[in-house]
Design a protein around this motif. Sequence first.
Motif, PDB file in Angstrom:
ATOM      1  N   LEU A 180       1.605 -11.282   1.571  1.00 42.08           N
ATOM      2  CA  LEU A 180       2.203 -11.541   3.527  1.00 42.08           C
ATOM      3  C   LEU A 180       2.189  -9.878   3.794  1.00 42.08           C
ATOM      4  N   SER A 181       3.254  -9.913   3.224  1.00 42.86           N
ATOM      5  CA  SER A 181       4.184  -8.269   3.479  1.00 42.86           C
ATOM      6  C   SER A 181       3.747  -7.285   3.348  1.00 42.86           C
ATOM      7  N   MET A 182       2.079  -7.366   2.354  1.00 47.68           N
ATOM      8  CA  MET A 182       1.369  -4.924   2.616  1.00 47.68           C
ATOM      9  C   MET A 182       0.413  -5.656   3.187  1.00 47.68           C
ATOM     10  N   GLY A 183      -0.328  -7.685   4.089  1.00 47.39           N
ATOM     11  CA  GLY A 183      -0.923  -7.447   5.202  1.00 47.39           C
ATOM     12  C   GLY A 183      -0.503  -6.943   6.170  1.00 47.39           C
ATOM     13  N   LEU A 184       0.896  -7.108   6.712  1.00 49.22           N
ATOM     14  CA  LEU A 184       1.858  -6.330   7.867  1.00 49.22           C
ATOM     15  C   LEU A 184       2.364  -5.150   8.006  1.00 49.22           C
ATOM     16  N   LEU A 185       2.365  -4.814   6.923  1.00 47.22           N
ATOM     17  CA  LEU A 185       3.439  -2.886   6.624  1.00 47.22           C
ATOM     18  C   LEU A 185       2.481  -2.389   5.773  1.00 47.22           C
ATOM     19  N   GLY A 186       0.813  -2.342   4.942  1.00 48.04           N
ATOM     20  CA  GLY A 186       0.334  -2.562   4.529  1.00 48.04           C
ATOM     21  C   GLY A 186       0.450  -1.809   2.812  1.00 48.04           C
ATOM     22  N   ILE A 187       0.674  -0.753   2.525  1.00 41.59           N
ATOM     23  CA  ILE A 187       0.449  -0.877   0.937  1.00 41.59           C
ATOM     24  C   ILE A 187       1.644   0.185   0.760  1.00 41.59           C
ATOM     25  N   GLY A 188       3.120   0.001   0.023  1.00 40.34           N
ATOM     26  CA  GLY A 188       4.042   1.163  -0.268  1.00 40.34           C
ATOM     27  C   GLY A 188       5.164   0.491  -0.792  1.00 40.34           C
ATOM     28  N   ASN A 189       5.759   1.567  -1.544  1.00 43.63           N
ATOM     29  CA  ASN A 189       7.534   0.684  -1.145  1.00 43.63           C
ATOM     30  C   ASN A 189       8.096  -0.011   0.457  1.00 43.63           C
ATOM     31  N   GLY A 190       7.678  -0.237   1.045  1.00 44.68           N
ATOM     32  CA  GLY A 190       8.421  -0.289   2.358  1.00 44.68           C
ATOM     33  C   GLY A 190       7.938  -1.132   2.036  1.00 44.68           C
TER      34      GLY A 190
END
Length: 245
Positions: free
Chosen positions: A103-113
């Motif tokens: 879900l976090s990847m869906g909201l913020l994209g791929i990466g450390n954030g």
Amino acid sequence: MADGVRPMLMRLRRNGVHVGVFLLGAWAWAGGLLPGLLEQWDDIAFLGWQHVELVALSGGAAILVGVPLGILFTRPRFRRAGDIALQVLNVGATIPTLAVLALSMGLLGIGNGSAIFALFVASLLPIVANTMAGLRAVPPPLLEAARGMGLSTRHTLFQVELPNSLFVIYTGIRTALAINVGTVPLAFLIGGGGLGELIFTGIALNELGIMLAGAIPTALLAVLVDFIMAQLQFWTIPRGVNPLR
């Protein structure tokens, strides 16, 4: 006689631990495990530092937000909101961590954030819940005595409530950091880096040495973090309310 037996048993226990560690090391060397780990040392050091950074950033943020939030939800003005928040936290704790990462990847994209945000959310739940549980478990007679002595609400919080709930709060923090350290390898799946790169690479290539080069440092890091928090828990909680002292 008992005084003489106890030191002997302690020496045998220490010697047994030393022998066990030696035999384990000899087995690992003979099986080629240690040489394989030494070959991966540069990757272990680089990815291990990434792992520590992810734990420090997400876990530190969860502590800085979770403890004040738990305190806020136990104040009389926000008690009703705290009951609702606790139910939401209990439901949120059942969500698989991998789903939180997705879900976090869906909201913020791929990466450390996105990895840090997902780890922050996963670590936040036990901290807030334990902070609320610890503060609500403070015996009412202590609060009545504090009010009878003329202590203000703020002084009651810092001199009575928090010292008596610190043990439970620390338990929540230790649980959260253990979850955090064990979850960081999954952050590799969304571009977060860390020792998960070695673990999943070893699984993909069917290379036990590469997989263990990520798994063993992760396990050691979890033990080290828990040991540090246990020492803080032991030494920072006042003696009169610390069940360990």
